[in-house]
Design a protein around this motif. Structure first.
Motif, PDB file in Angstrom:
ATOM      1  N   ASP A 164      86.052  21.901  53.916  1.00 60.25           N
ATOM      2  CA  ASP A 164      86.876  21.030  54.851  1.00 60.25           C
ATOM      3  C   ASP A 164      85.827  20.204  55.750  1.00 60.25           C
ATOM      4  O   ASP A 164      84.823  20.587  55.957  1.00 60.25           O
ATOM      5  CB  ASP A 164      87.841  21.653  55.894  1.00 60.25           C
ATOM      6  N   ASP A 165      86.103  19.008  55.783  1.00 58.59           N
ATOM      7  CA  ASP A 165      85.208  17.864  56.291  1.00 58.59           C
ATOM      8  C   ASP A 165      84.850  18.327  57.857  1.00 58.59           C
ATOM      9  O   ASP A 165      83.642  18.225  58.110  1.00 58.59           O
ATOM     10  CB  ASP A 165      85.960  16.772  56.729  1.00 58.59           C
ATOM     11  N   CYS A 166      85.639  19.120  58.660  1.00 61.37           N
ATOM     12  CA  CYS A 166      85.005  19.418  59.954  1.00 61.37           C
ATOM     13  C   CYS A 166      83.953  20.695  60.086  1.00 61.37           C
ATOM     14  O   CYS A 166      83.291  20.567  61.142  1.00 61.37           O
ATOM     15  CB  CYS A 166      86.409  19.939  60.522  1.00 61.37           C
ATOM     16  N   TYR A 167      83.610  21.085  58.756  1.00 61.05           N
ATOM     17  CA  TYR A 167      82.552  22.177  58.670  1.00 61.05           C
ATOM     18  C   TYR A 167      81.401  21.429  58.163  1.00 61.05           C
ATOM     19  O   TYR A 167      80.371  22.233  57.795  1.00 61.05           O
ATOM     20  CB  TYR A 167      83.167  23.308  57.946  1.00 61.05           C
ATOM     21  N   ALA A 168      81.519  20.173  57.519  1.00 63.00           N
ATOM     22  CA  ALA A 168      80.347  19.800  56.940  1.00 63.00           C
ATOM     23  C   ALA A 168      79.165  19.363  57.934  1.00 63.00           C
ATOM     24  O   ALA A 168      79.436  18.948  59.168  1.00 63.00           O
ATOM     25  CB  ALA A 168      80.611  18.487  56.219  1.00 63.00           C
ATOM     26  N   LEU A 169      78.157  19.883  57.597  1.00 70.84           N
ATOM     27  CA  LEU A 169      76.802  19.657  58.723  1.00 70.84           C
ATOM     28  C   LEU A 169      76.604  18.131  59.431  1.00 70.84           C
ATOM     29  O   LEU A 169      76.434  17.944  60.456  1.00 70.84           O
ATOM     30  CB  LEU A 169      75.625  20.296  57.999  1.00 70.84           C
TER      31      LEU A 169
END
Length: 430
Positions: free
Chosen positions: A96-101
């Motif tokens: 999910d986007d919120c976990y992309a570095l």
């Protein structure tokens, strides 16, 4: 969780489960067509060939590399049977986007990859590569042949074939072995073009992105699909069995017999008011470790190695499956039918009812904890129920089911077909 549904064109739907509950997002594109003998093989073969390579990513290695570049996205084809429809899918699970570095969106590059694979496949002479078609045709034929190796599922498969003979439900979702082996690039390409043009399409997304962003992504990377299509899907429901119970016996080299019973539910499906009671009835009969089949036929009477039951919520059938000694077929069948009759007569305790309700309720709750199961429930609801899946509403209805409602539902459940798989030793006992 926010649920959104939008029609993008006639026969093209977008469903979004917006939630931050999961660390992964899910994007799925599903084509649904009527399940037919003449098209089932192509439907099962097309997604496998598509995943062999696209023009930009011409082989599986480069597709895998592209998926790895998208934070290790898991990309896969699939074919499902839902009622009397064949559902052909491309699915991708990704972070999910919120976990992309780097805070960059992952949804868009994943959709770009899926769009390339689905809409711009690797071709030669204007059709699929012969190497890919022949290879995947052989793999599909192997899968079809391998069905018989699992005798438990094979007995269920054969029961459905006999019980629903002449109905589309009996068609194998994987198609035909000979057609898979003889598939040509030209034939498969023609079916692929028909699928793109006519198949009913469901786009599903689960994750934290907004409806507006998901819709824009779909419109950007799947634009050629957003046009009206006329294919409709339905499921024939036979309310009652014939006057005579159909009994079918197969003989094979097996050491354990298989006994399967096929019931008609009286026309009760997931759209019926009695559906919650049917789910509880199934759990009470054979759908749990607290069920009558398990506790009585298997444990107390020791007539079966296993005994369980399941319901198809679209077709209106219930199937009970068991493994038995060859000499115990008649006793086991009588005992299994006696358990259903006991439910019809209301011969179960409040404790048994609570256990059955709890089993169904826990199953429904667990489906809300799985992206894949939520997608499957949503697809089924959109195809056959209209609108988004209301899991909490069904859960509450199940928790209100009474003993009288269960008994009433059971009274409408009638035996249609008996299937027995016996070995050479078992033939002497028939």
């Amino acid at each position: 969780m926010e649920q959104h549904w939008k029609q993008l064109a006639q026969g093209v739907e977008l469903a979004v489960n917006r939630t931050d509950k999961f660390k992964t997002g899910l994007l799925c594109v599903t084509f649904t067509i009527p399940l037919r003998q003449e098209t089932a093989t192509a439907g099962a073969l097309i997604p496998e060939v598509l995943c062999r390579g696209s023009r930009r990513y011409p082989d599986m290695e480069r597709i895998s590399m592209a998926a790895d570049e998208r934070y290790g996205a898991a990309f896969s084809p699939g074919v499902r049977q839902r009622g009397e429809s064949q559902c052909i899918s491309l699915l991708c699970s990704f972070i999910d986007d919120c976990y992309a570095l780097d805070g960059a969106g992952v949804l868009e590059p994943v959709a770009e990859l899926m769009g390339q694979v689905l809409l711009d496949p690797m071709t030669e002479g204007g059709v699929f590569l012969r190497e890919y078609v022949e290879s995947e045709g052989a793999n599909l034929a192997d899968r079809i042949r391998a069905r018989i190796n699992d005798k438990r599922s094979w007995a269920m498969f054969r029961l459905i074939q006999e019980m629903c003979a002449g109905e589309a439900y009996a068609v194998d979702k994987l198609g035909d072995e000979e057609k898979a082996l003889s598939a040509t690039p030209e034939w498969l390409w023609k079916n692929y073009q028909w699928l793109l043009d006519q198949g009913k399409i469901t786009f599903y997304y689960g994750g934290s992105a907004s409806l507006e962003r998901v819709e824009e992504t779909v419109r950007t990377y799947f634009a050629p699909l957003l046009r009206d299509r006329m294919v409709t899907v339905d499921c024939q429901v036979v309310e009652k069995p014939g006057a005579e119970v159909n009994t079918v016996t197969d003989t094979m080299e097996v050491t354990q017999g298989k006994l399967s019973l096929g019931f008609r539910t009286g026309g009760i499906t997931m759209g019926s008011p009695q559906y919650p009671a049917l789910l509880v009835c199934n759990a009470l009969y054979g759908g749990s470790s607290h069920s009558k089949l398990f506790l009585n036929v298997r444990e107390k009477m020791s007539l079966c190695y296993y005994a369980s039951s399941m319901v198809d919520k679209l077709k209106g059938i219930m199937v009970a499956a068991s493994g038995v000694e060859f000499a115990q077929f008649d006793r086991a069948q009588t005992a299994m039918l006696d358990q259903m009759e006991a439910i019809r007569q209301g011969q179960f305790t409040q404790e048994e009812l609570r256990a059955a309700v709890g089993t169904v309720a826990n199953s429904l709750r667990s489906r809300l904890d799985s992206q894949g199961q939520m997608e499957d429930d949503c697809l089924t609801q959109l195809l056959f129920g209209g609108g988004m899946c209301q899991g909490q509403d069904l859960l509450q209805a199940v928790e209100r089911v009474t003993a009288g409602q269960v008994a009433q539902v059971a009274q409408g459940i009638r035996l249609d077909t008996v299937y027995r798989l016996i070995g050479k030793e078992g033939a002497a006992h028939e």
